[in-house]
Every structure is written in C-alpha cells, then in structure tokens.
Scaffold this motif. Structure first.
Motif, PDB file in Angstrom:
ATOM      1  N   ALA A   1      34.478 -13.331  44.286  1.00  0.00           N
ATOM      2  CA  ALA A   1      34.868 -11.989  43.953  1.00  0.00           C
ATOM      3  C   ALA A   1      33.697 -10.844  44.438  1.00  0.00           C
ATOM      4  CB  ALA A   1      35.293 -11.574  42.542  1.00  0.00           C
ATOM      5  N   LEU A   2      32.666 -11.126  44.423  1.00  0.00           N
ATOM      6  CA  LEU A   2      31.506 -10.162  44.836  1.00  0.00           C
ATOM      7  C   LEU A   2      31.549 -10.053  46.097  1.00  0.00           C
ATOM      8  CD1 LEU A   2      28.637 -12.338  43.088  1.00  0.00           C
ATOM      9  CD2 LEU A   2      29.535 -10.160  42.267  1.00  0.00           C
ATOM     10  N   ALA A   3      31.963 -11.035  47.006  1.00  0.00           N
ATOM     11  CA  ALA A   3      32.130 -10.857  48.556  1.00  0.00           C
ATOM     12  C   ALA A   3      33.493 -10.082  48.714  1.00  0.00           C
ATOM     13  CB  ALA A   3      32.033 -12.005  49.180  1.00  0.00           C
ATOM     14  N   HIS A   4      34.618 -10.146  48.181  1.00  0.00           N
ATOM     15  CA  HIS A   4      35.576  -9.472  48.351  1.00  0.00           C
ATOM     16  C   HIS A   4      35.459  -7.983  47.834  1.00  0.00           C
ATOM     17  CE1 HIS A   4      37.233 -13.207  49.282  1.00  0.00           C
ATOM     18  NE2 HIS A   4      37.684 -13.495  47.860  1.00  0.00           N
TER      19      HIS A   4
ATOM     20  N   GLY B   1      29.958 -19.941  54.389  1.00  0.00           N
ATOM     21  CA  GLY B   1      31.674 -19.868  54.657  1.00  0.00           C
ATOM     22  C   GLY B   1      32.605 -20.672  53.546  1.00  0.00           C
ATOM     23  N   ASN B   2      33.391 -19.702  53.296  1.00  0.00           N
ATOM     24  CA  ASN B   2      34.424 -20.466  52.441  1.00  0.00           C
ATOM     25  C   ASN B   2      35.764 -20.125  52.639  1.00  0.00           C
ATOM     26  OD1 ASN B   2      32.609 -21.327  49.711  1.00  0.00           O
ATOM     27  ND2 ASN B   2      31.688 -19.393  50.602  1.00  0.00           N
ATOM     28  N   ASN B   3      36.860 -20.646  52.205  1.00  0.00           N
ATOM     29  CA  ASN B   3      38.198 -20.484  52.260  1.00  0.00           C
ATOM     30  C   ASN B   3      38.437 -18.996  51.607  1.00  0.00           C
ATOM     31  OD1 ASN B   3      38.595 -22.795  53.599  1.00  0.00           O
ATOM     32  ND2 ASN B   3      39.158 -23.845  51.524  1.00  0.00           N
ATOM     33  N   PHE B   4      39.578 -18.362  52.156  1.00  0.00           N
ATOM     34  CA  PHE B   4      39.894 -16.776  51.888  1.00  0.00           C
ATOM     35  C   PHE B   4      40.131 -16.920  50.236  1.00  0.00           C
ATOM     36  CE2 PHE B   4      43.933 -18.457  52.450  1.00  0.00           C
ATOM     37  CZ  PHE B   4      44.757 -17.718  51.499  1.00  0.00           C
ATOM     38  N   ASP B   5      40.738 -17.974  49.909  1.00  0.00           N
ATOM     39  CA  ASP B   5      41.202 -17.904  48.275  1.00  0.00           C
ATOM     40  C   ASP B   5      40.143 -18.547  47.490  1.00  0.00           C
ATOM     41  OD1 ASP B   5      41.580 -20.463  49.599  1.00  0.00           O
ATOM     42  OD2 ASP B   5      43.775 -20.790  48.727  1.00  0.00           O
ATOM     43  N   ALA B   6      38.932 -18.927  47.823  1.00  0.00           N
ATOM     44  CA  ALA B   6      38.207 -19.839  46.927  1.00  0.00           C
ATOM     45  C   ALA B   6      37.484 -18.845  45.893  1.00  0.00           C
ATOM     46  CB  ALA B   6      36.893 -20.277  47.880  1.00  0.00           C
ATOM     47  N   GLU B   7      37.577 -19.525  44.670  1.00  0.00           N
ATOM     48  CA  GLU B   7      37.095 -18.818  43.651  1.00  0.00           C
ATOM     49  C   GLU B   7      35.648 -18.623  43.238  1.00  0.00           C
ATOM     50  OE1 GLU B   7      37.425 -18.825  38.357  1.00  0.00           O
ATOM     51  OE2 GLU B   7      38.371 -20.378  39.972  1.00  0.00           O
ATOM     52  N   LEU B   8      34.907 -19.934  43.616  1.00  0.00           N
ATOM     53  CA  LEU B   8      33.447 -19.718  43.837  1.00  0.00           C
ATOM     54  C   LEU B   8      33.080 -20.356  45.156  1.00  0.00           C
ATOM     55  CD1 LEU B   8      32.798 -21.657  40.357  1.00  0.00           C
ATOM     56  CD2 LEU B   8      32.667 -19.364  40.790  1.00  0.00           C
ATOM     57  N   CYS B   9      31.594 -19.844  45.435  1.00  0.00           N
ATOM     58  CA  CYS B   9      31.219 -20.340  46.851  1.00  0.00           C
ATOM     59  C   CYS B   9      30.951 -21.672  46.738  1.00  0.00           C
ATOM     60  CB  CYS B   9      29.948 -19.341  46.998  1.00  0.00           C
ATOM     61  SG  CYS B   9      29.021 -20.098  48.663  1.00  0.00           S
ATOM     62  N   ARG B  10      31.553 -22.353  47.595  1.00  0.00           N
ATOM     63  CA  ARG B  10      31.169 -24.032  47.651  1.00  0.00           C
ATOM     64  C   ARG B  10      29.762 -24.540  48.017  1.00  0.00           C
ATOM     65  NH1 ARG B  10      31.637 -26.405  52.874  1.00  0.00           N
ATOM     66  NH2 ARG B  10      32.242 -24.932  54.515  1.00  0.00           N
TER      67      ARG B  10
ATOM     68  N   THR C   1      41.421 -20.600  58.773  1.00  0.00           N
ATOM     69  CA  THR C   1      40.546 -21.108  59.995  1.00  0.00           C
ATOM     70  C   THR C   1      39.635 -19.752  59.945  1.00  0.00           C
ATOM     71  OG1 THR C   1      42.187 -19.575  61.357  1.00  0.00           O
ATOM     72  CG2 THR C   1      42.427 -21.873  61.143  1.00  0.00           C
ATOM     73  N   VAL C   2      39.804 -18.896  59.415  1.00  0.00           N
ATOM     74  CA  VAL C   2      38.713 -17.504  59.346  1.00  0.00           C
ATOM     75  C   VAL C   2      37.973 -17.788  57.742  1.00  0.00           C
ATOM     76  CG1 VAL C   2      38.431 -15.174  59.122  1.00  0.00           C
ATOM     77  CG2 VAL C   2      40.260 -16.212  60.565  1.00  0.00           C
ATOM     78  N   THR C   3      36.846 -17.939  58.015  1.00  0.00           N
ATOM     79  CA  THR C   3      35.947 -18.199  56.786  1.00  0.00           C
ATOM     80  C   THR C   3      35.470 -17.006  56.187  1.00  0.00           C
ATOM     81  OG1 THR C   3      33.815 -18.355  57.999  1.00  0.00           O
ATOM     82  CG2 THR C   3      35.313 -20.446  57.497  1.00  0.00           C
ATOM     83  N   ALA C   4      35.336 -17.033  54.978  1.00  0.00           N
ATOM     84  CA  ALA C   4      34.870 -15.872  54.024  1.00  0.00           C
ATOM     85  C   ALA C   4      33.587 -15.944  53.567  1.00  0.00           C
ATOM     86  CB  ALA C   4      35.815 -15.449  52.857  1.00  0.00           C
ATOM     87  N   PRO C   5      32.599 -15.273  53.981  1.00  0.00           N
ATOM     88  CA  PRO C   5      31.006 -15.615  53.838  1.00  0.00           C
ATOM     89  C   PRO C   5      30.879 -15.122  52.252  1.00  0.00           C
ATOM     90  CG  PRO C   5      31.324 -13.534  55.247  1.00  0.00           C
ATOM     91  CD  PRO C   5      32.517 -14.175  55.217  1.00  0.00           C
ATOM     92  N   CYS C   6      29.913 -15.995  51.845  1.00  0.00           N
ATOM     93  CA  CYS C   6      29.546 -15.615  50.433  1.00  0.00           C
ATOM     94  C   CYS C   6      28.692 -14.407  50.424  1.00  0.00           C
ATOM     95  CB  CYS C   6      28.880 -16.742  49.624  1.00  0.00           C
ATOM     96  SG  CYS C   6      28.037 -16.480  47.949  1.00  0.00           S
ATOM     97  N   TYR C   7      28.529 -13.457  49.445  1.00  0.00           N
ATOM     98  CA  TYR C   7      27.717 -12.267  49.545  1.00  0.00           C
ATOM     99  C   TYR C   7      26.224 -12.724  49.023  1.00  0.00           C
ATOM    100  CZ  TYR C   7      26.444  -7.461  48.767  1.00  0.00           C
ATOM    101  OH  TYR C   7      25.498  -6.524  48.832  1.00  0.00           O
ATOM    102  N   VAL C   8      26.227 -13.938  48.329  1.00  0.00           N
ATOM    103  CA  VAL C   8      24.900 -14.298  48.067  1.00  0.00           C
ATOM    104  C   VAL C   8      24.213 -15.200  48.970  1.00  0.00           C
ATOM    105  CG1 VAL C   8      23.340 -15.558  46.265  1.00  0.00           C
ATOM    106  CG2 VAL C   8      25.336 -14.300  45.501  1.00  0.00           C
ATOM    107  N   CYS C   9      24.726 -16.100  49.281  1.00  0.00           N
ATOM    108  CA  CYS C   9      24.090 -17.311  50.536  1.00  0.00           C
ATOM    109  C   CYS C   9      24.542 -17.003  51.745  1.00  0.00           C
ATOM    110  CB  CYS C   9      24.205 -18.586  49.722  1.00  0.00           C
ATOM    111  SG  CYS C   9      25.953 -19.063  49.906  1.00  0.00           S
ATOM    112  N   GLY C  10      25.684 -16.382  52.267  1.00  0.00           N
ATOM    113  CA  GLY C  10      26.118 -16.103  53.358  1.00  0.00           C
ATOM    114  C   GLY C  10      27.220 -17.337  53.899  1.00  0.00           C
TER     115      GLY C  10
END
Length: 305
Positions: A45-48, A29-38, A18-27
């Motif tokens: 991994a850049l965002a983490h 939202g993604n799942n916390f366990d996503a490997e690549l920004c959708r 329910t809590v999205t993880a923002p991509c560091y490049v485009c901002g």
C-alpha cells in the motif's frame, strides 16, 4: 439442454501480472494485487499511495534495543499528533497506519504496556502519515515502521539477515534512536552499546560527508526518563555522564544531532501473574517530552535540499 454455450475468456486478466509493481522500500518487483512485498514484507500500500500523489514520502526510522519503548513511543506520538491542532497535525494515510496507535492506546487504557513487536517483518506496524504545520504551505509525507529490537540487533550482528531493515535505513532521511535512560543510570551499558553499533552501521551504509549519514539528522531520545529526573533537566549532560562513548561518537561523526528525554508513564509498578515472571505495568499515563524530539527531527528534514 443445448450442447452449445458461450463462455467468457478470462485469460486476458493474466496480462496484469506481467507488469510488476515495485516496492517503495526495497524496489523489488511484486504482483499488482500483493498485500506485502515478497522480498522485504513491507506493505505494498505504501507503493500504491506514493504513486498516486505528487509528494514523495520521506522515511524516518525509530530505532532502539528491545525494551527501549519504541512501540509505546510511536503509538503515543501518533495519538497525540492526530489530536493536535495548534502544532504539528498528523493525518494517517491508509487504515493500516492507525493500527499502532489503536493498539497502544487500548493497552494503556487497560493498565498495561503493548505487547512486544514480533521479529517477523510481516507482523510489524507501519505508519504512513501526512504532517501539516500552521505556517507550512505543503504537507510533509512520512513513513515510519515499528521494527522489532531483536530484528535490529540481528541485522547489526549479521548484516543482510533482515533485508527490510537494510533497505529502509538506506533510504531514510533521518533517524531517531531510543535509549532506555533508566538502565544507564543503573550502570547497564547494553543500551549504550546498541546505539553506538547502530550509528556505526548507518555510517557503513553511506558515509558521504554531504549526502550520507554524517549529514543527516540524528535524534537521540532517552526513554523512561520519568524514572531519572536528571535526564529531563539536561539530556546532553546526562548522555555525556552515563553514555560518554555514545556522546563522543555523535560529536565526531554526525553534524546534526541532538539529545532529548521522554516519558509516557508517570510512574510504574510490577505485578506477578500466575505462572509468569514480573510484569512492568504503568500506574498512570503521563506523556512528557514526546513531541519535542519529533518536532526537531521534522525541522531538520525541512532544511534538507
């Protein structure tokens, strides 16, 4: 067997999604366990890694037309700086940041150049590194992707066709544009046109005189300069003679710019595999002028507020 059993309820794990993880490049939202920004396919991994440290990474774009030598340059640059002790020292952050260096060194060791970067963003190599200098107290965090030349050209001709390119360049602190110097001396102007289109594209993104691209450092590097020695002697004069439109464009629109020359292969030859066209191969690996353009760009970044 007893008909009664105790089964653990794992539905609480869905709360993490329910809590999205923002991509560091485009901002996006993604799942916390996503490997690549959708949205842009940049590594999550850049965002983490950025969220786990106090220093926010800066982005540097290494751009160029197809065949300009972006993959070879970036791979050789990271390999040289990772072994350097007296000047800039590069420390990779994340295992994915070593793939480009590994592939480039392995290809050159086998007597060939690395394969062309695919157009699909999910296949690009990203480098997240930490730079340390002997007299610098705090390290500098940088993010540099190896983007395909065909994808860059498609974005120039049809904006928003590659969201990752536009999002990344909008957040970049500096840019290095690679230009095939051997093509210019032969009268082929495609490299010149690509560089001018890219500079115009950057100004269209942000043309603010103090915070936009006119005030950001622009490094223009002639690659394959080992095939045209005059390029090493005076890169600026070489640009003024063989790429006058590009030289004039930089003089009028960019406050901080500089021309450099670089080469990786001391000499090259051509071979013709069965069923394929001519293939350009390096006869020896002789890096020259690889670190100097990057050092200038890093020094300009340090001066930015």
């Amino acid at each position: 067997m007893s008909p009664k059993a105790v089964l653990p309820m794992d539905s609480y794990r869905l709360a993490q999604y329910t809590v999205t993880a923002p991509c560091y490049v485009c901002g996006g939202g993604n799942n916390f366990d996503a490997e690549l920004c959708r949205h842009c396919f940049a590594p999550m991994a850049l965002a983490h890694q950025a969220s786990s440290q106090k220093i926010r990474p800066k982005m540097i774009a290494v751009l160029g037309a197809s065949g300009a030598g972006k993959t070879v340059y970036l791979g050789m640059l990271t390999d040289m700086l990772s072994r350097e002790a007296s000047r800039l020292q590069l420390l990779a952050r994340g295992a994915f940041s070593i793939s480009l260096q590994q592939n480039t060194v392995a290809a050159l060791a086998r007597g060939r150049f690395p394969d062309k970067t695919p157009c699909e963003p999910d296949s690009w190599h990203w480098v997240h590194c930490q730079l340390r200098a002997p007299r610098q107290r705090k390290p500098l965090e940088l993010i540099m992707p190896d983007m395909a030349g065909e994808a860059l050209l498609e974005e120039l001709d049809h904006p928003n066709s590659y969201p990752v390119v536009r999002a990344f360049l909008a957040k970049c602190s500096g840019v290095m544009i690679l230009i095939d110097g051997s093509q210019l001396v032969k009268g082929v102007k495609q490299q010149d046109f690509f560089a001018m289109k890219m500079l115009t594209y950057l100004c269209d993104l942000d043309d603010h005189p103090k915070t936009g691209w006119p005030a950001k450092p622009v490094c223009l590097t002639f690659t394959k300069a080992d095939e045209c020695e005059a390029c090493f002697e005076n890169p600026a004069a070489y640009a003024r003679r063989f790429a006058h439109g590009l030289w004039q464009h930089c003089q009028e629109r960019f406050r901080y710019h500089e021309f450099f020359a670089a080469g990786v292969a001391g000499n090259c030859a051509y071979r013709q595999p069965t069923g394929r066209g001519r293939l350009r191969v390096p006869l020896r690996v002789e890096p020259r002028g690889i670190v100097e353009p990057f050092e200038w760009l890093v020094e300009q970044l340090k001066r930015q507020k």
